[in-house]
Design an enzyme around this catalytic site. Sequence first.
Site, PDB file in Angstrom:
ATOM      1  N   ASP A 278      47.663  32.645  40.508  1.00  0.00           N
ATOM      2  CA  ASP A 278      47.192  32.737  39.710  1.00  0.00           C
ATOM      3  C   ASP A 278      45.896  33.899  39.117  1.00  0.00           C
ATOM      4  OD1 ASP A 278      46.699  31.085  37.064  1.00  0.00           O
ATOM      5  OD2 ASP A 278      45.276  29.797  37.820  1.00  0.00           O
TER       6      ASP A 278
ATOM      7  N   GLU B  90      45.713  38.633  35.838  1.00  0.00           N
ATOM      8  CA  GLU B  90      46.412  39.498  34.766  1.00  0.00           C
ATOM      9  C   GLU B  90      45.594  41.171  35.757  1.00  0.00           C
ATOM     10  OE1 GLU B  90      47.564  35.661  33.639  1.00  0.00           O
ATOM     11  OE2 GLU B  90      45.191  36.768  34.276  1.00  0.00           O
TER      12      GLU B  90
ATOM     13  N   ASP C 170      48.079  29.531  30.231  1.00  0.00           N
ATOM     14  CA  ASP C 170      47.465  27.504  30.236  1.00  0.00           C
ATOM     15  C   ASP C 170      47.954  26.786  28.653  1.00  0.00           C
ATOM     16  OD1 ASP C 170      46.505  27.761  32.427  1.00  0.00           O
ATOM     17  OD2 ASP C 170      44.196  28.934  31.965  1.00  0.00           O
TER      18      ASP C 170
END
Length: 886
Positions: free
Chosen positions: A439, A442, A586
Amino acid sequence: MLVRLLCLVASAATAAIASPLAHPRAVVERGSTSSTDSCPGYNVSNIVKTDSSLTADLKLAGPACNAYGKDIDALKLLVEYQTEDRLHIKISDAAGQVYQVQESVLPRPDNDAVGASGAALEFDLTEKPFSFKVKRKDSGKILFDTSGPGGTLIFESQYVRLRTQLPQNPSLYGLGEHSDSFQLETHSYTRTLWNAESPFIPNHSNLYGSHPMYFDHRGGNGTHGVFLLNSNGMDIKIDNPSSGTFLEYNTLGGVIDLYIVAGPDPVDVSKQYAEIVGLPAMQPYWTFGFHQCKYGYNDTLDVAEVVANYSTAGIPLEVMWTDINYMDKRQDFTTDPERFKLSMMRELVDVLHSRNQRYVLIIDPGIHVASNLSSYKRGVDQDVFLKTANDALYHAVAWPGVIAYPDWLAPTTEEWWTGELGHAFDPKTGIDIDGVWIDMNEASNFCGDVKCVPEVLAQQDNIPPEPAQAPRNDTGRRIPGFPQDFQPHSKRDSGDGMKGIAGRNLLNPSYGIHNHQGDISNRAIWTNISNYDGTAQYDTHNFYGTMSAYTTRAAMLARRPTKRPFVLTRSTFSGAGRQVAHWFGDNASLWDHYRTSIQQMLTFASLHQMPMVGSDVCGFNLDTTEDLCARWAMLGAFQPFYRNHADITAAKQEFYLWPIVTKAAKKAIDVRYKLADYIYTALYRQTQNGTPLVSPLFFAYPNDTNTFAIQTQWLYGPSLLVSPVMDQNSTSVSIYLPDDIWYDYWTGKAVRGHGKSVTLNNLALTDIPLHIKGGSIIVQRAFSAMTLDEVRKQDFNITIAPGLDGTAHGSLYVDDGESLVQDPLLDLEFDWDGENLVGSGYLPSAEMQVMNVQILDPESASSAGHKRAVSVDGPWKLSEGFKWSL
């Protein structure tokens, strides 16, 4: 997980939410000193042709415009006919300084160097000013054309523009990741590619991944694909002014590295794209099971109760997941010594494995900067972290507080990461996980902008906070199936060149892409940070997350060398499917996001060659509702990756909490598990030749214009049409049935499609319309079970759904479900000619057998009283020369 922190804005308990629209988009064309209208373009010289290639020099045709950077005076053009169906066009700087994506990130495809005369595509060059066209050789149809209005090539140090003309009202798809319509908008539309933290997956925004590949579908005139191999941030603009429809790339740098594939069918384009970026990885069989997670499970008792409650409710649970709560102060490779004690975690995993269930844990890329944290100390010693210009460690803020980010391009990082993962998840001394969830890669940064001081933010916002719940000895309730440590009153223990042009403004380029977070360094690793190999985050940001996932896959392979790794990543770049899986980030418990999950799946699985994908079922953010969760439990069962996951601020949403959701989940999972080999076979085919395991209707009916914009139905595998109810408080759905014969999966009754929409009524929350495409043979297990390991022990049933010509075809692939080197147990093609069913292929004398053959009746479409099927019970062994006759 959702990042909810604004730089220097405090929130003690959990991160304070910032609206996804709270960050203004960067102003496009800020700071420009010259209009792009004055840019001179380039002239061509020194053209050299061979049978399979063309090279030329490009020279700036007039005074530089320097609109958003310095115009590059001399360029090189390379054109290669690489295969019969693929044309490669590359425009780069003559000096070889402009950044290009490393081969280690995305290996280049083989160049077969076919003769131009034998290629499906034709390249035409205009010398003054430079422009080019790509045509279909057989029809002369133009597929890519830079000669139209506004098409002047601009190639600067920090800005590259390339425009192609399009037909009016084109049908375009791809350019993920986004939450917009599957068929892309063509009026004043901008697709921004810049991987970013994206709570609530906002529309018309860049999200977590960058895949600069689009399909241009022209019905009877064929389908082609265009891939721009460029990792820089970019705006891709699509518009239809009076001068003509166009698609325009506006990148923050890099080279023009185009691959154009000819199709001519949509499936052909998908397969040809796979030849460029790589075929997707084969996933373990168990990944097609049902997965459960929630951010906010307080301790191992919480996790164990969820597992036990699913069992008690009779809902199959294949994989249990745990979010960052298991960590000690949210630090990777640790466990909370009081709430997720290692001994309890090991017992939890033992129970799961004894039931043939699996366990997956989350890891974030950021490592807490703490002198007493062994993983951090070893990382410093092995020189694995990103650094600033003065050789100091680059600091950011994430869940543990102040963090350092690994440099995935450094030579020692994989060894270090493999060591940390191997130690924490050692089967004998650590937590014997079955997969890893990456997670925040990015990479997401709680710092809102480059003015943020990480140490100040972490201190003021109390990051990480203390756990919300005090340690518990027990729940006060028995947890069926778990050892004494989990029960009330239990006794507890205590204890390469082309690095990028120098002199660029790497933080604030003059051209500002439409990043929904604002400037490109906002909530990200600052873009002026250099990687070990001398490249800059400015150029490599969009594949940082993909490289973190690749490195994790390598670490899992080192841990279990003979087993296929399962790694789920939030951030992706082109080609990521060849190693890892992806979920859509999300989302929220909204009907709109329920619908959006379909187009996201279609984009990734059918266009971007990333098949193991899915959304957080029932929604991640906000509280779900009973009816939404019931519908989503049904919908999600027919997407490749199927996981229920909710935020810490959202109410619990496990399927067993509502009777109607329990009923829906049982029904959906029962069918999903029976069909596990059917979809597993489809995944295997995609890993072998790129044929998508999930596809939109226009892939199967490319000349039916009514299918081009459909994004609420899909083909699950080659033969099963899924058409879920779309709206809240609705018991009906309008579905499109192409001109073909279809069969209701639930009843076997034939339905003659006439290329029209039909309305299905009286659909309860436990109903989802499924139709078998005529001409198909579906092989499925005779019975479902609580785990896929038990499903694999069941025999098969075969359903024959004759097409309009009376014939049918299907296939079945079976292996051991987890070995990295696959040793197939069965690999069969089934054919039905109207009287005989023949299975051919790899047919060892296996113990597997067919228990029933059912032949659906196409005449039942017109006669309600007509028999709907012929059903014959076996068994028949699946052995060499399998043949069955009616």
